[in-house]
Design a protein around this motif. Structure first.
Motif, PDB file in Angstrom:
ATOM      1  N   TRP A  98       0.500   9.373  -4.477  1.00 45.01           N
ATOM      2  CA  TRP A  98       0.468   9.584  -3.022  1.00 45.01           C
ATOM      3  C   TRP A  98      -0.121  10.937  -2.671  1.00 45.01           C
ATOM      4  O   TRP A  98      -0.719  11.101  -1.603  1.00 45.01           O
ATOM      5  N   GLN A 116      -2.883   0.866   1.845  1.00 44.74           N
ATOM      6  CA  GLN A 116      -2.746   2.049   0.994  1.00 44.74           C
ATOM      7  C   GLN A 116      -1.867   3.100   1.659  1.00 44.74           C
ATOM      8  O   GLN A 116      -1.122   3.810   0.983  1.00 44.74           O
ATOM      9  N   GLY A 119       1.444   1.993   0.966  1.00 45.39           N
ATOM     10  CA  GLY A 119       1.748   2.303  -0.431  1.00 45.39           C
ATOM     11  C   GLY A 119       2.259   3.718  -0.602  1.00 45.39           C
ATOM     12  O   GLY A 119       3.196   3.967  -1.379  1.00 45.39           O
ATOM     13  N   GLY A 273       4.797   0.318  -4.578  1.00 48.85           N
ATOM     14  CA  GLY A 273       3.936   1.194  -3.780  1.00 48.85           C
ATOM     15  C   GLY A 273       2.605   1.440  -4.445  1.00 48.85           C
ATOM     16  O   GLY A 273       1.557   1.475  -3.793  1.00 48.85           O
ATOM     17  N   LEU A 276       0.357  -1.476  -3.888  1.00 46.47           N
ATOM     18  CA  LEU A 276      -0.254  -1.456  -2.558  1.00 46.47           C
ATOM     19  C   LEU A 276      -1.424  -0.479  -2.504  1.00 46.47           C
ATOM     20  O   LEU A 276      -2.464  -0.755  -1.893  1.00 46.47           O
ATOM     21  N   LEU A 277      -1.265   0.669  -3.171  1.00 49.39           N
ATOM     22  CA  LEU A 277      -2.361   1.641  -3.217  1.00 49.39           C
ATOM     23  C   LEU A 277      -3.574   1.085  -3.960  1.00 49.39           C
ATOM     24  O   LEU A 277      -4.713   1.470  -3.683  1.00 49.39           O
TER      25      LEU A 277
END
Length: 279
Positions: A98, A116, A119, A273, A276-277
């Motif tokens: 992140w 994203q 994410g 997460g 999702l990214l």
């Protein structure tokens, strides 16, 4: 992202968790890390005889990469000393995606789709859950948490540096010189501070250090190569951090660390997460 690159980065994640486990399980982690870094001198020194010099634009990134990787090794050692592998490893690795996503958005001006951004939020929630498993952190937990987060920030830093640097010269040339730039410093420090004792310890652990160095070099070299293909940094960095799952499993299977439902769920949230990214 092509299936081939996807599989290569996932394979890199397995290798990365493996070499970190080798380092964590060694009798003297500083000796092991110094041997790992020394491998980054020998093999790249041979490679640069074939690749030659990088383009001039790449030099600032190579130097910055060497400095950042050396600092990362020191904070990683501190994390392993202060906390359990199955806790500090996911926290350090989960911090990176992140942060890379935020840097890509704010500094590199790479557009991030809504998934994203989601994410980033999910990864942050998983990390918070991981930190809060034992209740509100006390003074006893703060050093391990701080070292792990610091390690994650350095991971994000060298990911961005290398992702930008590899665009400025041939990928193999960049790999060889960036590995060489980080290679000699830990071994030099070890020999300067421990002298004869260091030589004895090196003889006892040389095979584990060299194995970890080769595995580490292949793991991260794969990531640099994937970055050279022009993909955005955030998805590749995120996919690489699926090593969190492998790290948690290694900690439970080989170090006798209790996985527990809480830690398993928090790792699963971080991986969700990351997925999702990577979409």
């Amino acid at each position: 992202m092509s299936p081939a690159i996807l599989l290569l980065v996932l394979g890199s994640a397995v290798l990365h968790a493996t070499w970190n486990a080798i380092a964590h399980g060694s009798r003297d982690r500083l000796v092991n890390m110094a041997l790992v870094e020394s491998t980054f001198v020998v093999i790249p020194a041979i490679a640069i005889c074939l690749t030659g010099l990088p383009d001039s634009d790449a030099w600032p990134f190579i130097i910055a990469s060497g400095i950042t990787h050396t600092c990362y090794m020191l904070t990683l050692l501190t994390s392993f000393r202060l906390g359990e592998f199955s806790q500090v490893y996911p926290l350090a690795r989960g911090t990176s995606p992140w942060v890379v996503a935020l840097i890509s958005l704010t500094l590199l001006h790479q557009h991030l789709p809504a998934l994203q951004v989601l994410g980033v939020i999910v990864v942050s929630a998983g990390l918070l859950l991981l930190v809060m498993l034992g209740g509100v952190p006390t003074r006893h937990h703060v050093p391990a948490i701080a070292a792990a987060v610091g390690t994650g920030l350095l991971i994000a830093t060298y990911t961005v540096i290398d992702g930008e640097g590899v665009q400025r010269t041939e990928p193999l040339t960049y790999m060889a010189w960036s590995f060489l730039a980080q290679g000699p410093w830990l071994m030099g420090w070890l020999l300067a501070t421990r002298r004869r004792a260091a030589i004895t310890q090196i003889r006892q652990q040389w095979w584990a250090g060299i194995l970890g160095g080769v595995v580490s070099m292949v793991a991260y070299g794969t990531v640099i190569w994937a970055q050279s293909k022009g993909h955005h940094l955030a998805p590749i960095a995120a996919l690489r951090e699926t090593s969190i799952v492998f790290g948690a499993l290694i900690g439970a299977l080989f170090f006798g660390e209790r996985l527990g439902w809480g830690r398993a769920v928090s790792a699963a949230v971080v991986v969700a997460g990351i997925a999702l990214l990577a979409v």
